[in-house]
Design an enzyme around this catalytic site. Structure first.
Site, PDB file in Angstrom:
ATOM      1  N   HIS A 195       0.843  -1.214   0.064  1.00 55.23           N
ATOM      2  CA  HIS A 195      -0.113  -0.004  -0.017  1.00 55.23           C
ATOM      3  C   HIS A 195       1.000   1.426  -0.143  1.00 55.23           C
ATOM      4  O   HIS A 195       0.270   2.272  -0.450  1.00 55.23           O
ATOM      5  CB  HIS A 195      -1.026  -0.009   1.042  1.00 55.23           C
ATOM      6  CG  HIS A 195      -0.460   0.332   2.618  1.00 55.23           C
ATOM      7  ND1 HIS A 195      -0.144  -0.742   3.262  1.00 55.23           N
ATOM      8  CD2 HIS A 195       0.064   1.490   3.033  1.00 55.23           C
ATOM      9  CE1 HIS A 195       0.260  -0.154   4.680  1.00 55.23           C
ATOM     10  NE2 HIS A 195       0.551   1.040   4.167  1.00 55.23           N
TER      11      HIS A 195
ATOM     12  N   ASP B 248       0.365  -7.642   1.443  1.00 52.04           N
ATOM     13  CA  ASP B 248       0.443  -6.349   1.624  1.00 52.04           C
ATOM     14  C   ASP B 248       2.196  -6.004   1.556  1.00 52.04           C
ATOM     15  O   ASP B 248       2.657  -5.161   2.415  1.00 52.04           O
ATOM     16  CB  ASP B 248      -0.009  -5.460   2.954  1.00 52.04           C
ATOM     17  CG  ASP B 248       0.178  -4.072   2.733  1.00 52.04           C
ATOM     18  OD1 ASP B 248       0.149  -3.416   1.819  1.00 52.04           O
ATOM     19  OD2 ASP B 248       0.064  -3.547   4.009  1.00 52.04           O
TER      20      ASP B 248
ATOM     21  N   SER C 174       4.849   2.602   8.110  1.00 53.02           N
ATOM     22  CA  SER C 174       4.241   1.382   7.094  1.00 53.02           C
ATOM     23  C   SER C 174       5.614   1.005   6.331  1.00 53.02           C
ATOM     24  O   SER C 174       6.368   1.675   5.444  1.00 53.02           O
ATOM     25  CB  SER C 174       3.401   1.652   6.251  1.00 53.02           C
ATOM     26  OG  SER C 174       2.109   1.865   7.162  1.00 53.02           O
TER      27      SER C 174
END
Length: 403
Positions: free
Chosen positions: A133, A163, A247
């Protein structure tokens, strides 16, 4: 008579003179004693006070001397050692996409930032793992190294289900690569450290500390944002602060080994300290596939599916002709020609209720069983309902086509 009187008078006067002298001396002694008694305490107090003032001045001087000193301490702990080992392997990633109408056609603007981990250097190339993402939709990718150097990157491969994504950059400026640990050996309560770029590159290389709060958490994920759960991410939980921008960064153990790729946090007003990280043992084979093939080699049947519990009760009975009590399963909406399902004879409106000995209640359960237990070339036994009758076929799986 006269001589006697005269002598007596003279003797009397001499006696009075001696008495006066004695009396004066006595009075003087008494007065002197009184003066001494009055003055002595004052002199003593003065000396005491004077001495105290001198001591106080010495103490102040001593204190000033202590306060003016600079103290240098070498504080080295297991945490600082772990950070020193891993910090230079964590990078910033900028996702660059085309600007809008007002910015002019073809203009490129940063659409978001995240973190990544350099895990491999070979020849003139180096590889970075991050979250899918973070790089999704990017037209350009830029990597900011720990020393501030910015280098272009290209997408080597990405996987929406896990992911995870892998980027390739030049190895010219790469000095350190991360060491992977063993996430299966983690214990609840074990200290861990998150390294990344919360809220963008302005806070690059931020370090937060916490513990492993939970293992083998299953978090529902809506991959295509249609309001339906498509997948359950297998993650571990930590209370180390993870914020937007973290992230793709590293979660390291006390030895400085990467044991997780930070992925998300539960951001609700009543929730605090629940960060989620992809265990490195789960991520490693996916990383290898992305680096080598550009995608993850997952088994496929060659079908599109729909959950039976989403089908109206009327069509469950009249169209699918399911027996009473059968309200769960994965209904086939379409079969890809020449796919494993097509070659095995599966058809539209067949309802899959079991793979091998695993009961299938919905698409998520079917996908999890396939992705976690099967590889290309494996065989799977499919139990399904057709026209109200339970049937069974065996198919050989491939890695091409729909699920």
């Amino acid at each position: 008579m006269g001589y006697y009187d005269e002598e007596r008078t003279s003797r009397s006067q001499r006696n009075r003179g001696k008495g006066g002298y004695f009396l004066a001396s006595l009075v003087g002694m008494i007065l002197g004693a009184v003066l001494i008694l009055v003055a002595l305490p004052k002199l003593t107090d003065y000396n005491i006070l004077n001495g105290a003032e001198e001591k106080q001045e010495e103490t102040v001087k001593d204190n000033k001397s202590v306060q003016g000193q600079k103290v240098s301490m070498d504080v080295t702990t297991d945490v600082t050692k772990a950070v020193d080992k891993a910090k230079d392997t964590v990078v910033g990633i900028t996702n660059i996409q085309s600007g809008n109408f007002w910015e002019g056609e073809g203009s490129a603007q940063p659409a978001g930032t995240g973190s990544g981990v350099i895990y491999k250097k070979t020849g003139d190339k180096a590889y970075i793992v991050t979250n899918f993402h973070v790089v999704e939709g990017a037209q350009q990718l830029e990597v900011s190294l720990a020393d501030g150097t910015k280098v272009p990157a290209k997408m080597q491969g990405g996987d929406v289900w896990s992911d995870l994504a892998v980027l390739e950059v030049s190895s010219a400026n790469i000095k350190n690569v991360a060491e992977f640990g063993d996430s299966d050996a983690l214990k609840i309560g074990e200290p861990v450290i998150a390294i990344g770029n919360p809220l963008g590159l302005e806070f690059s290389g931020s370090v937060t500390q916490g513990v492993v709060s939970g293992l083998e958490r299953a978090i529902p994920v809506d991959v295509n944002q249609d309001g339906m759960v498509d997948w359950q991410a297998e993650v571990m939980q930590t209370d180390a602060a993870i914020n937007p921008g973290n992230s793709g960064g590293a979660l390291v153990n006390i030895s400085g080994q990467v044991i997780g790729i930070n992925s998300m946090k539960i951001a609700q007003q009543e929730v605090e300290g629940i960060g989620l990280s992809i265990p490195i043992n789960y991520a490693q084979p996916i990383i290898e596939d992305l680096e080598k093939y550009g995608s993850v080699k997952r088994p496929a049947m060659g079908v599109t599916l729909r959950n039976v519990n989403e089908v109206p009760a009327y069509h469950q009975q009249e169209t699918l002709k399911l027996p009473k009590g059968i309200t769960e399963g994965a209904m086939i909406e379409q079969v890809v020609p020449n796919s494993p399902a097509g070659q095995a004879g599966l058809q539209e409106f067949d309802v899959i209720v079991k793979l091998d000995d695993e009961e299938i209640k919905d698409i998520l359960g079917l996908r999890k069983y396939m992705y976690n237990n099967k590889d290309e070339g494996d065989q799977v036994k499919v139990s399904f309902y057709r026209e109200g009758k339970l049937q069974e076929v065996t198919m050989k799986l491939t890695t091409e086509g729909a699920l």
